[in-house]
Design a protein around this motif. Structure first.
Motif, PDB file in Angstrom:
ATOM      1  N   LEU A 173      51.995  55.507  51.871  1.00  0.00           N
ATOM      2  CA  LEU A 173      51.337  56.530  52.440  1.00  0.00           C
ATOM      3  C   LEU A 173      52.129  57.846  52.450  1.00  0.00           C
ATOM      4  O   LEU A 173      51.341  58.865  52.325  1.00  0.00           O
ATOM      5  CB  LEU A 173      51.362  55.954  54.045  1.00  0.00           C
ATOM      6  N   HIS A 174      53.415  57.713  52.464  1.00  0.00           N
ATOM      7  CA  HIS A 174      54.386  58.866  52.231  1.00  0.00           C
ATOM      8  C   HIS A 174      54.272  59.486  50.947  1.00  0.00           C
ATOM      9  O   HIS A 174      53.930  60.604  50.806  1.00  0.00           O
ATOM     10  CB  HIS A 174      55.967  58.395  52.286  1.00  0.00           C
ATOM     11  N   GLU A 175      53.944  58.627  49.970  1.00  0.00           N
ATOM     12  CA  GLU A 175      53.702  59.054  48.219  1.00  0.00           C
ATOM     13  C   GLU A 175      52.336  59.954  48.427  1.00  0.00           C
ATOM     14  O   GLU A 175      52.327  60.847  47.790  1.00  0.00           O
ATOM     15  CB  GLU A 175      53.643  57.789  47.612  1.00  0.00           C
ATOM     16  N   ARG A 176      51.302  59.149  48.842  1.00  0.00           N
ATOM     17  CA  ARG A 176      50.383  59.670  49.016  1.00  0.00           C
ATOM     18  C   ARG A 176      50.236  61.380  49.681  1.00  0.00           C
ATOM     19  O   ARG A 176      49.728  62.161  49.120  1.00  0.00           O
ATOM     20  CB  ARG A 176      49.079  58.915  49.770  1.00  0.00           C
ATOM     21  N   PHE A 177      50.725  61.230  50.822  1.00  0.00           N
ATOM     22  CA  PHE A 177      50.848  62.481  51.621  1.00  0.00           C
ATOM     23  C   PHE A 177      51.705  63.445  50.849  1.00  0.00           C
ATOM     24  O   PHE A 177      51.393  64.732  51.103  1.00  0.00           O
ATOM     25  CB  PHE A 177      51.600  62.247  52.957  1.00  0.00           C
ATOM     26  N   LEU A 178      52.770  63.266  50.164  1.00  0.00           N
ATOM     27  CA  LEU A 178      53.589  64.108  49.546  1.00  0.00           C
ATOM     28  C   LEU A 178      52.757  64.864  48.526  1.00  0.00           C
ATOM     29  O   LEU A 178      52.792  66.037  48.011  1.00  0.00           O
ATOM     30  CB  LEU A 178      54.815  63.269  48.843  1.00  0.00           C
ATOM     31  N   GLN A 179      51.825  63.889  47.679  1.00  0.00           N
ATOM     32  CA  GLN A 179      50.888  64.370  46.673  1.00  0.00           C
ATOM     33  C   GLN A 179      49.942  65.488  47.242  1.00  0.00           C
ATOM     34  O   GLN A 179      49.785  66.500  46.720  1.00  0.00           O
ATOM     35  CB  GLN A 179      49.987  63.213  46.131  1.00  0.00           C
ATOM     36  N   GLU A 180      49.317  65.173  48.341  1.00  0.00           N
ATOM     37  CA  GLU A 180      48.203  65.846  49.197  1.00  0.00           C
ATOM     38  C   GLU A 180      49.157  67.195  49.550  1.00  0.00           C
ATOM     39  O   GLU A 180      48.622  68.296  49.686  1.00  0.00           O
ATOM     40  CB  GLU A 180      47.731  65.081  50.424  1.00  0.00           C
ATOM     41  N   LEU A 181      50.324  67.055  50.182  1.00  0.00           N
ATOM     42  CA  LEU A 181      51.193  68.213  50.493  1.00  0.00           C
ATOM     43  C   LEU A 181      51.368  69.142  49.363  1.00  0.00           C
ATOM     44  O   LEU A 181      51.326  70.259  49.508  1.00  0.00           O
ATOM     45  CB  LEU A 181      52.574  67.677  51.051  1.00  0.00           C
ATOM     46  N   HIS A 182      51.502  68.606  48.337  1.00  0.00           N
ATOM     47  CA  HIS A 182      51.693  69.401  47.209  1.00  0.00           C
ATOM     48  C   HIS A 182      50.748  70.363  46.921  1.00  0.00           C
ATOM     49  O   HIS A 182      50.670  71.519  46.261  1.00  0.00           O
ATOM     50  CB  HIS A 182      52.178  68.674  45.746  1.00  0.00           C
ATOM     51  N   GLU A 183      49.365  69.555  46.946  1.00  0.00           N
ATOM     52  CA  GLU A 183      48.159  70.616  46.849  1.00  0.00           C
ATOM     53  C   GLU A 183      47.882  71.303  48.104  1.00  0.00           C
ATOM     54  O   GLU A 183      47.189  72.311  47.644  1.00  0.00           O
ATOM     55  CB  GLU A 183      46.960  69.469  46.491  1.00  0.00           C
ATOM     56  N   GLU A 184      48.342  70.952  49.211  1.00  0.00           N
ATOM     57  CA  GLU A 184      47.959  71.894  50.407  1.00  0.00           C
ATOM     58  C   GLU A 184      49.135  71.693  51.095  1.00  0.00           C
ATOM     59  O   GLU A 184      48.980  70.847  52.204  1.00  0.00           O
ATOM     60  CB  GLU A 184      46.675  71.329  50.917  1.00  0.00           C
ATOM     61  N   PRO A 185      50.023  72.493  51.271  1.00  0.00           N
ATOM     62  CA  PRO A 185      51.309  72.398  52.002  1.00  0.00           C
ATOM     63  C   PRO A 185      51.321  72.536  53.462  1.00  0.00           C
ATOM     64  O   PRO A 185      51.884  72.080  54.070  1.00  0.00           O
ATOM     65  CB  PRO A 185      52.358  73.447  51.203  1.00  0.00           C
ATOM     66  N   ARG A 186      50.260  73.293  53.946  1.00  0.00           N
ATOM     67  CA  ARG A 186      49.958  73.605  55.135  1.00  0.00           C
ATOM     68  C   ARG A 186      49.413  72.699  56.110  1.00  0.00           C
ATOM     69  O   ARG A 186      48.930  72.845  56.988  1.00  0.00           O
ATOM     70  CB  ARG A 186      49.479  75.133  55.331  1.00  0.00           C
ATOM     71  N   SER A 187      49.003  71.684  55.177  1.00  0.00           N
ATOM     72  CA  SER A 187      48.434  70.306  56.042  1.00  0.00           C
ATOM     73  C   SER A 187      49.420  69.590  56.862  1.00  0.00           C
ATOM     74  O   SER A 187      48.734  68.791  57.735  1.00  0.00           O
ATOM     75  CB  SER A 187      47.645  69.573  54.814  1.00  0.00           C
ATOM     76  N   LEU A 188      50.705  69.659  56.908  1.00  0.00           N
ATOM     77  CA  LEU A 188      51.524  68.902  57.578  1.00  0.00           C
ATOM     78  C   LEU A 188      51.356  69.010  58.990  1.00  0.00           C
ATOM     79  O   LEU A 188      51.243  67.923  59.744  1.00  0.00           O
ATOM     80  CB  LEU A 188      52.756  69.572  57.224  1.00  0.00           C
ATOM     81  N   TRP A 189      51.039  70.246  59.709  1.00  0.00           N
ATOM     82  CA  TRP A 189      51.013  70.099  61.017  1.00  0.00           C
ATOM     83  C   TRP A 189      49.788  69.608  61.549  1.00  0.00           C
ATOM     84  O   TRP A 189      49.546  68.962  62.534  1.00  0.00           O
ATOM     85  CB  TRP A 189      51.142  71.553  61.819  1.00  0.00           C
ATOM     86  N   LYS A 190      48.582  69.772  60.903  1.00  0.00           N
ATOM     87  CA  LYS A 190      47.162  69.262  60.983  1.00  0.00           C
ATOM     88  C   LYS A 190      47.328  67.476  61.199  1.00  0.00           C
ATOM     89  O   LYS A 190      46.342  66.839  62.044  1.00  0.00           O
ATOM     90  CB  LYS A 190      46.205  69.721  60.301  1.00  0.00           C
ATOM     91  N   ARG A 191      48.046  67.222  60.298  1.00  0.00           N
ATOM     92  CA  ARG A 191      48.254  65.546  59.993  1.00  0.00           C
ATOM     93  C   ARG A 191      49.420  65.154  60.557  1.00  0.00           C
ATOM     94  O   ARG A 191      49.846  63.939  60.245  1.00  0.00           O
ATOM     95  CB  ARG A 191      48.028  65.288  58.502  1.00  0.00           C
ATOM     96  N   ARG A 192      49.808  65.538  61.430  1.00  0.00           N
ATOM     97  CA  ARG A 192      51.125  65.076  62.061  1.00  0.00           C
ATOM     98  C   ARG A 192      51.137  63.858  62.859  1.00  0.00           C
ATOM     99  O   ARG A 192      52.045  63.109  62.587  1.00  0.00           O
ATOM    100  CB  ARG A 192      51.967  66.064  62.990  1.00  0.00           C
ATOM    101  N   GLN A 193      49.879  63.659  63.573  1.00  0.00           N
ATOM    102  CA  GLN A 193      49.731  62.422  64.207  1.00  0.00           C
ATOM    103  C   GLN A 193      49.552  61.265  63.253  1.00  0.00           C
ATOM    104  O   GLN A 193      49.660  60.352  63.754  1.00  0.00           O
ATOM    105  CB  GLN A 193      48.577  62.709  65.341  1.00  0.00           C
ATOM    106  N   GLU A 194      48.639  61.556  62.190  1.00  0.00           N
ATOM    107  CA  GLU A 194      48.487  60.592  61.304  1.00  0.00           C
ATOM    108  C   GLU A 194      49.779  60.134  60.586  1.00  0.00           C
ATOM    109  O   GLU A 194      49.866  58.880  60.346  1.00  0.00           O
ATOM    110  CB  GLU A 194      47.350  61.038  60.449  1.00  0.00           C
ATOM    111  N   CYS A 195      50.453  61.007  60.081  1.00  0.00           N
ATOM    112  CA  CYS A 195      51.649  60.563  59.358  1.00  0.00           C
ATOM    113  C   CYS A 195      52.771  60.324  60.083  1.00  0.00           C
ATOM    114  O   CYS A 195      53.457  59.516  59.756  1.00  0.00           O
ATOM    115  CB  CYS A 195      51.921  61.876  58.483  1.00  0.00           C
TER     116      CYS A 195
END
Length: 313
Positions: A173-195
């Motif tokens: 899941l971490h790997e997936r999130f890092l890939q998504e973060l690379h595409e949209e860095p500012r998604s971190l805060w919105k997805r904090r509860q999920e991650c």
């Protein structure tokens, strides 16, 4: 967004030879779910889970009433399984894709595993075969597009059946999130509860986090993942203190001189002291506090290193 689980009914095709082993299988599966569980998580099933056959003359419904079965496992799984509602709970887009898809594993239909893939969720299996002890399961996917044209591909779904798989799934899941973060860095805060389902965040974190440079964000995520895993283990192992690698209190001289700079708003807007810190690289840090009563870690600050007495800035 909470994690979604799907019970893999294929894992019941090899029933336990004894009721004792059936209990053990349920305990292992429940422990693996608990390691990844987030408030609001849903367990989907394709049928009546209470009629699942665990061993000869021993249904899952009987496991719930079995006095020799682990009480904590039954209580946890009972709360989770009451949220099962396949048709009513699935988003319409997922229902449409599910109806137009077929999933197979080794020539056998695997709709539950396919649903876990479509939901971007996690399959939950009884550890009845070596196949279900794998953290990733390959599926053959046959599907129709909007023009009724047939397509085939191979897909992978995440799967848990025993506790040791949980960390592997978290890493995936971490790997997936890092890939998504690379595409949209500012998604971190919105997805904090999920991650980071085991962490709480104060009200001052968002602005600081959104102001960070993109280059430091992967390191921030890695550190938050470590903290989240530490809280998960703390709750499961029931130790008096969490095991927090590379987290340190400030020196007495720093607190006397700069203690007020380590006060931030908590999740409820109250002013609290976030003394402990974890370094992120050489110039950034995360300030946090431990809440023993609820076995929680709350993050109050993510940003440039704050002044210390030995090297004030």
């Amino acid at each position: 967004m909470s994690r979604e689980f799907v019970f893999n009914d294929l894992s019941t095709r090899s029933i336990a030879p004894t009721v004792f082993e059936a209990r053990q299988r349920m305990d292992k599966m429940v422990q693996s779910i608990a390691a990844l569980y987030d408030t609001g998580s849903t367990l989907f099933t394709l049928g009546d889970i209470y009629r699942t056959i665990l061993a000869n003359d021993y249904l899952l419904s009987q496991w719930f009433s079995d006095r020799d079965a682990d009480r904590e496992s039954k209580a946890f799984f009972g709360r989770l399984s009451t949220k099962t509602a396949l048709d009513a709970a699935l988003p319409e887009a997922i229902q449409d894709r599910f109806q137009l898809s077929e999933f197979h594993i080794d020539g056998e239909r695997a709709p539950a595993l396919g649903l876990a893939f479509l939901l971007d969720g996690i399959a939950v299996s009884l550890p009845s075969e070596d196949l279900w002890r794998q953290a990733e399961i390959q599926l053959n996917h046959l599907w129709l597009d909007e023009n009724a044209e047939e397509h085939r591909d191979e897909v992978t779904t995440l799967n848990i059946a025993e506790l040791q798989q949980a960390q592997i799934v978290i890493d995936k899941l971490h790997e997936r999130f890092l890939q998504e973060l690379h595409e949209e860095p500012r998604s971190l805060w919105k997805r904090r509860q999920e991650c980071f389902p085991h962490l709480a965040f104060g009200l001052d974190v968002e602005d600081r986090l959104c102001g960070l440079e993109n280059a430091i964000l992967p390191q921030v995520i890695s550190k938050l993942m470590v903290l989240d895993g530490a809280v998960r283990n703390w709750r499961y192992e029931k130790r008096p203190e969490p095991q927090l690698p590379e987290v340190h209190p400030e020196s007495q001289s720093t607190m006397q001189r700069y203690g007020d700079l380590r006060r931030f708003r908590d999740a409820n807007g109250r002013d609290e002291l976030f003394e402990r810190h974890a370094m992120v690289g050489s110039q950034y840090c995360i300030h946090l506090r431990i809440i023993h009563a609820s076995r929680q870690i709350e993050v109050g600050y993510i940003g440039p290193h704050l002044p210390i007495s030995s090297a004030p800035t």
